[in-house]
Write a protein that holds these residues in place. Structure first.
Motif, PDB file in Angstrom:
ATOM      1  N   LYS A   1      -2.058  -0.261 -11.040  1.00 18.40           N
ATOM      2  CA  LYS A   1      -1.025  -0.959 -10.663  1.00 18.40           C
ATOM      3  C   LYS A   1       0.039  -0.716 -11.376  1.00 18.40           C
ATOM      4  O   LYS A   1       1.446  -0.917 -10.877  1.00 18.40           O
ATOM      5  CB  LYS A   1      -1.497  -2.682 -11.058  1.00 18.40           C
ATOM      6  CG  LYS A   1      -0.742  -3.869 -10.605  1.00 18.40           C
ATOM      7  CD  LYS A   1      -1.029  -5.092 -10.881  1.00 18.40           C
ATOM      8  CE  LYS A   1       0.031  -5.972 -10.414  1.00 18.40           C
ATOM      9  NZ  LYS A   1       1.251  -5.994 -10.761  1.00 18.40           N
ATOM     10  N   PHE A   9       1.920   2.019  -9.813  1.00 22.12           N
ATOM     11  CA  PHE A   9       2.641   1.454  -8.632  1.00 22.12           C
ATOM     12  C   PHE A   9       3.952   0.835  -8.813  1.00 22.12           C
ATOM     13  O   PHE A   9       5.034   0.897  -8.144  1.00 22.12           O
ATOM     14  CB  PHE A   9       1.504   0.656  -7.861  1.00 22.12           C
ATOM     15  CG  PHE A   9       2.198   0.145  -6.528  1.00 22.12           C
ATOM     16  CD1 PHE A   9       2.627   1.116  -5.556  1.00 22.12           C
ATOM     17  CD2 PHE A   9       1.909  -1.152  -6.115  1.00 22.12           C
ATOM     18  CE1 PHE A   9       3.153   0.611  -4.426  1.00 22.12           C
ATOM     19  CE2 PHE A   9       2.290  -1.593  -4.891  1.00 22.12           C
ATOM     20  CZ  PHE A   9       2.987  -0.557  -3.964  1.00 22.12           C
ATOM     21  N   TRP A  28       4.887   9.909  -4.636  1.00 20.26           N
ATOM     22  CA  TRP A  28       3.630   9.409  -3.687  1.00 20.26           C
ATOM     23  C   TRP A  28       2.103   9.920  -3.700  1.00 20.26           C
ATOM     24  O   TRP A  28       1.272   9.540  -3.783  1.00 20.26           O
ATOM     25  CB  TRP A  28       4.194   9.212  -2.357  1.00 20.26           C
ATOM     26  CG  TRP A  28       5.481   8.250  -2.028  1.00 20.26           C
ATOM     27  CD1 TRP A  28       6.461   8.706  -1.594  1.00 20.26           C
ATOM     28  CD2 TRP A  28       5.368   6.837  -2.451  1.00 20.26           C
ATOM     29  NE1 TRP A  28       7.430   7.332  -1.591  1.00 20.26           N
ATOM     30  CE2 TRP A  28       6.716   6.260  -2.161  1.00 20.26           C
ATOM     31  CE3 TRP A  28       4.512   5.960  -2.904  1.00 20.26           C
ATOM     32  CZ2 TRP A  28       7.042   4.968  -2.482  1.00 20.26           C
ATOM     33  CZ3 TRP A  28       4.786   4.672  -3.303  1.00 20.26           C
ATOM     34  CH2 TRP A  28       6.100   4.268  -2.964  1.00 20.26           C
ATOM     35  N   LEU A  87       0.237   9.435  -6.940  1.00 19.93           N
ATOM     36  CA  LEU A  87      -0.312   8.145  -6.879  1.00 19.93           C
ATOM     37  C   LEU A  87      -1.459   8.082  -5.875  1.00 19.93           C
ATOM     38  O   LEU A  87      -2.479   7.302  -6.371  1.00 19.93           O
ATOM     39  CB  LEU A  87       0.845   6.924  -6.530  1.00 19.93           C
ATOM     40  CG  LEU A  87       0.382   5.426  -6.611  1.00 19.93           C
ATOM     41  CD1 LEU A  87      -0.025   5.323  -8.033  1.00 19.93           C
ATOM     42  CD2 LEU A  87       1.713   4.712  -6.293  1.00 19.93           C
ATOM     43  N   CYS A 140      -5.372   7.188  -6.848  1.00 18.61           N
ATOM     44  CA  CYS A 140      -6.181   5.981  -5.891  1.00 18.61           C
ATOM     45  C   CYS A 140      -7.499   6.718  -5.467  1.00 18.61           C
ATOM     46  O   CYS A 140      -8.518   6.254  -5.591  1.00 18.61           O
ATOM     47  CB  CYS A 140      -5.465   5.602  -4.903  1.00 18.61           C
ATOM     48  SG  CYS A 140      -3.890   4.633  -5.241  1.00 18.61           S
ATOM     49  N   MET A 148      -5.492  -0.374  -3.441  1.00 16.22           N
ATOM     50  CA  MET A 148      -4.204   0.064  -3.590  1.00 16.22           C
ATOM     51  C   MET A 148      -3.593   1.068  -2.746  1.00 16.22           C
ATOM     52  O   MET A 148      -2.303   1.072  -2.749  1.00 16.22           O
ATOM     53  CB  MET A 148      -4.511   0.769  -5.170  1.00 16.22           C
ATOM     54  CG  MET A 148      -3.285   1.288  -5.752  1.00 16.22           C
ATOM     55  SD  MET A 148      -1.702   0.176  -6.098  1.00 16.22           S
ATOM     56  CE  MET A 148      -2.530  -1.029  -7.241  1.00 16.22           C
ATOM     57  N   VAL A 179       0.093   1.187  -1.267  1.00 15.99           N
ATOM     58  CA  VAL A 179       0.910   2.298  -1.417  1.00 15.99           C
ATOM     59  C   VAL A 179       1.534   2.779  -0.034  1.00 15.99           C
ATOM     60  O   VAL A 179       2.644   3.080   0.103  1.00 15.99           O
ATOM     61  CB  VAL A 179       0.183   3.223  -2.168  1.00 15.99           C
ATOM     62  CG1 VAL A 179       1.103   4.823  -2.038  1.00 15.99           C
ATOM     63  CG2 VAL A 179      -0.347   3.212  -3.468  1.00 15.99           C
TER      64      VAL A 179
END
Length: 558
Positions: free
Chosen positions: A451, A454, A469, A472, A476, A484, A488
């Motif tokens: 979190k 993000f 991106w 991230l 995940c 999440m 995203v």
């Protein structure tokens, strides 16, 4: 004979190169009653070899003997200009005035040139204005001083007020000065006005080089093709210009058009290949250059070591190091940095550290090589320790330092240290770029703080790219957080309108995350979306380094 107080920091010049210090002291010992021609010969010899600091060391010994030799004065001014130091020249100028020694035209021009090259335009102009007579050399030196120090307006004013006939050097200074400042339009104006009898190969070359350096290869090429004759430098200027624009093919074409090549041309090609990531080609051309009888210099060596560092060619890098030792090459800071970087990037941290610890002057680039070398080779604690040592010595880090440190923290799991290091960037007056934020996202993601990662991406002052991106989404996937993931993907769809550009990495990641979480229907839906959008799977690539490759340096060369 008069004596003068030696500059307080003169001794460091004497200690620069031990071998030359011994030679200079031997000369002093054998010349208890030195006469001017002998000293003049020694000083001129050092100047011709490009050793201005040794000239100043020699001058220090002369003055320690209580000697003042008038004929050496312009040579000392010239050495000061080459070394960009007024430490000796300014006191010598003052002493000449106090002693009432008449300064002739040649000496005045040397003095003017020294002040100009040291950036002291006030004293330079004062000398110029007080000269009882001036020749074209004096005018050119003053104009060049203004241009070198960015005062184009004063240079132009002096150029227009010239009371004597301009020579080719005058025009070359104006063209080169304006071109290097980025004003190629004004530079071209001067080029077009050069009288035909004064337009020579250098005049053409500085104009073409100005266009090339500013990235206007079209204008450079147009002039290049109509040059009456070409020198080695203009060929290299065109090659370097194309390489800087990333046009490797055209750079290579220009190189193969050179009728007779010299080392500068080879260096332009090899360094251009290395700078553009064509490292195998750089090493191949290095081999070919040697086969044609050319001996590498420090520029060649630096470029080849860079190529080795980029592709992990440790064995070749070691051969180059042996070549340096075998030929007794004088190495400068750039070569030492390149050696250090090569060993560090190739994973030979023992040799890298050996070179690092032996450096008398450790630049930021040296620290970066060691820190990044530790980071990419998994020695993350050592990377942080080196940074602490760097701070203790008050050496300033740069953006590259922090990028390597954040990478080390991410891979080593040092969350708190990484956050602290990121916050230090502002302390050093540095602004984080997309790569720094990417490392910070990776650091948070690996720690499972998805979190926060993000939220960081959403609040970044820079638009996140595919790498951020992807980092991230990769986190995940590791933590199997499908909720999440969906947040995203919604955010990507909201802020990034290039999702249909053909980059399928996000969809592949999303599909794999769903599959790993046993959400088969969603995984299949993602794959069908990829098919409908026309995405194709990008094949994986592997590289193989053959053990029986021909060595770059044959045994008789070592």
């Amino acid at each position: 004979m008069r004596t003068t107080k030696l500059a307080q920091n003169s001794q460091h010049f004497i200690n620069d190169l031990p071998q030359q210090r011994i030679e200079i002291k031997a000369v002093a010992k054998n010349n208890s009653n030195p006469i001017q021609p002998r000293w003049s010969y020694l000083i001129r010899n050092q100047l011709s070899q490009g050793n201005p600091k040794q000239v100043l060391s020699l001058y220090t010994l002369i003055r320690q003997k209580g000697l003042y030799i008038l004929g050496l004065v312009p040579l000392i001014f010239k050495a000061c200009a080459s070394a960009s130091t007024q430490t000796y020249g300014k006191p010598l100028h003052a002493e000449s005035i106090k002693s009432g020694v008449a300064i002739d035209l040649h000496t005045s021009s040397s003095l003017l040139n020294m002040y100009s090259k040291c950036g002291n335009l006030v004293d330079s102009r004062k000398v110029f204005d007080e000269m009882p007579e001036r020749n074209v050399v004096s005018w050119n030196a003053m104009i060049a001083g203004y241009l070198k120090n960015g005062d184009r307006e004063s240079a132009l004013d002096l150029f227009e007020k010239m009371s004597i006939r301009r020579n080719s050097v005058t025009w070359i200074e104006m063209i080169d000065g304006f071109a290097k400042s980025g004003d190629t339009i004004k530079a071209r104006h001067f080029f077009d006005k050069v009288p035909l009898e004064l337009r020579n190969v250098v005049t053409w070359t500085v104009m073409i080089d100005g266009y090339s350096a500013s990235g206007d290869l079209e204008a450079a090429r147009e002039l290049f093709e109509i040059m009456p004759e070409r020198n080695f430098f203009v060929w290299s200027s065109m090659i370097s210009g194309y390489f800087k624009k990333g046009d490797v093919k055209e750079a290579r074409n220009i190189f193969y058009r050179i009728p007779v090549r010299n080392l500068v041309n080879w260096n332009s090609l090899i360094s251009g290949y290395a700078q553009n990531g064509f490292c195998e080609e750089a090493l191949e051309m290095f081999r070919k250059m040697q086969s044609e009888g050319f001996e590498p210099d420090v520029i060649t060596i630096t470029s080849v070591l860079s190529a080795c560092a980029q592709i992990g060619e440790l064995d070749v890098g070691k051969e180059i190091h042996s070549l340096i030792k075998g030929k007794g090459m004088k190495v400068n800071q750039f070569v030492l940095n390149a050696l250090l970087d090569m060993y560090a990037k190739c994973g030979d941290l023992a040799n890298a550290r050996l070179i690092f610890e032996g450096l008398s002057r450790k630049t930021t680039a040296c620290w970066n090589s060691m820190i990044s070398g530790f980071a990419i080779n998994g020695q993350n604690k050592e990377a942080l320790e080196f940074f602490r040592r760097m701070e203790e010595l008050n050496d300033l880090p740069d953006e590259i330092t922090f990028l390597s440190l954040l990478s080390a923290c991410a891979h080593g799991g040092f969350l708190d240290e990484g956050l602290d290091i990121f916050s230090k960037m502002e302390t050093y007056g540095l602004v984080a770029n997309i790569k720094h934020y990417g490392c910070l996202v990776d650091l948070l993601g690996r720690a499972g703080r998805l979190k926060e990662a993000f939220d960081l991406v959403k609040s970044m002052p820079i638009k996140p790219n595919d790498v951020v991106w992807g980092t991230l989404l990769g986190a995940c996937r590791v933590h199997l957080d499908t909720n999440m993931v969906e947040q995203v993907m919604l955010e990507i769809g909201r802020v990034d309108h290039d999702m249909d550009s053909g980059d399928n990495s996000h969809f592949v990641l999303l599909s794999n995350i769903y599959a790993a979480s046993e959400k088969w229907e969603k995984a299949e839906k993602m794959r069908m979306t990829m098919v409908n959008k026309g995405f194709q799977k990008i094949p994986g690539l592997s590289s193989v380094i053959l053990s029986n490759k021909e060595p770059l340096i044959s045994s008789h060369q070592l």
